[in-house]
Design an enzyme around this catalytic site. Structure first.
Site, PDB file in Angstrom:
ATOM      1  CD  GLU A 222       4.463   1.962   2.482  1.00 25.43           C
ATOM      2  OE1 GLU A 222       4.216   1.362   1.427  1.00 25.43           O
ATOM      3  OE2 GLU A 222       5.487   2.629   2.659  1.00 25.43           O
TER       4      GLU A 222
ATOM      5  NE  ARG B  81       5.563  -0.071  -5.517  1.00 26.05           N
ATOM      6  CZ  ARG B  81       5.527   1.219  -5.865  1.00 26.05           C
ATOM      7  NH1 ARG B  81       5.308   1.587  -7.108  1.00 26.05           N
ATOM      8  NH2 ARG B  81       5.719   2.149  -4.962  1.00 26.05           N
TER       9      ARG B  81
ATOM     10  CG  ASN C 116       0.379  -2.315  -0.840  1.00 21.75           C
ATOM     11  OD1 ASN C 116       1.269  -1.925  -1.575  1.00 21.75           O
ATOM     12  ND2 ASN C 116       0.615  -2.954   0.295  1.00 21.75           N
TER      13      ASN C 116
END
Ligand SMILES: Nc1ncnc2c1ncn2[C@@H]1O[C@H](COP(=O)(O)OP(=O)(O)OP(=O)(O)O)[C@@H](O)[C@H]1O
Ligand SMILES: [Mg+2]
Lengths: 105, 142
Positions: free
Chosen positions: B48, B106, B52
């Protein structure tokens, strides 16, 4: 990452293989969306039996397909997620959008 | 607490490196003899944070991702993932579940996943300077 698509009796099954992350999500998305447009299935089954990893990019992938197929009244099912993938699905509340079918562990 | 072992790496912010980052950090932490679930938690949280950096921090220009993993003597793991990208204006808002600037595909759940799968996370960010995400996780097994 592999994505095998099968259409049978209004049901489109996507057999996925490997790890679902942002890097491979685009290609899976394009393959499934193209098939949804051609076949117009009533049900999309995402077969996760051979998925070894998934992060929130996989949630985005499922939500996007859910929204797309819902427009024509269809639904999404998720088959055999691993315990770890299932925890990500639960955290995201995916069990409220899609039926999750699990084999006994 | 004394550091028992440490890993430092620097990666180009390319999506092909997402799987390498989580797999290599998972392998490094494996020396603590974690459960399958603990390893999976760490790999997911790392994925994650690294994703990002690639999608958001370096959206408009390319750059590097800096990762440090420290293993302490009490079996606690600290993973620092830093970028020199665009930065986050309001970190509290960004961390709310379902908040995303990433558009349709997303979910806005990356921070929620990191929080749920780690003991603690810390996010420090400055517009135009970049973002540092720190993940804390104790390996409890055995
Ligand atoms: N390293 C970063 N640099 C700049 N902005 C960031 C960074 N990390 C997160 N953000 C901002 O915080 C928001 C929330 O991040 P989060 O990971 O929770 O969701 P997402 O990435 O948008 O979606 P998902 O992770 O579910 O695919 C992002 O949409 C982005 O605006
Ligand atoms: Mg994210």
């Amino acid at each position: 990452m592999e994505c095998k698509l099968k259409m049978e009796n209004d049901i489109l099954t996507a057999e996925l293989d490997g790890e679902i992350d942002h890097h491979c999500a685009k290609s899976i998305r394009e393959q499934i969306d193209l098939e949804i447009e051609i076949q117009n299935p009533k049900t999309l089954i995402l077969d996760f039996s051979d998925i070894t990893f998934m992060d929130s990019s996989g949630i985005g992938l499922i939500m996007g397909r859910y929204k797309k197929i819902k427009q024509t009244g269809g639904k999404v099912k998720i088959k055999n997620p691993s315990p770890n993938t299932y925890r990500v699905l639960k955290l995201a509340g995916m069990d409220r959008l899609a039926k999750i079918e699990r084999e006994e562990f | 607490m004394k550091v028992k072992n440490q890993l430092k790496m620097q990666l180009q912010a390319k999506s092909a490196n997402e799987s390498f980052a989580r797999a290599s950090i998972g392998a490094f932490v494996a020396q603590l003899d974690p459960t399958i679930e603990e390893i999976s938690d760490i790999k997911t949280a790392v994925s994650e944070a690294v994703t990002n950096c690639i999608i958001h921090a370096y959206k408009n220009f390319s750059g590097e991702i800096y990762i440090t993993v420290k293993i302490f003597e009490n079996n606690k793991v600290k993973i620092v993932i830093r970028d020199k990208g665009c930065g986050i204006d309001d970190v509290n808002k960004a961390m709310q579940p379902l908040y995303t600037t990433g558009g349709e595909e997303r979910a806005g759940l990356g921070f929620a996943v990191m929080q749920s799968f780690c003991d603690k996370i810390r996010v420090i960010s400055k517009i135009g300077k970049g973002t540092t995400v720190t993940l804390f996780k104790e390996i409890k097994s055995k």
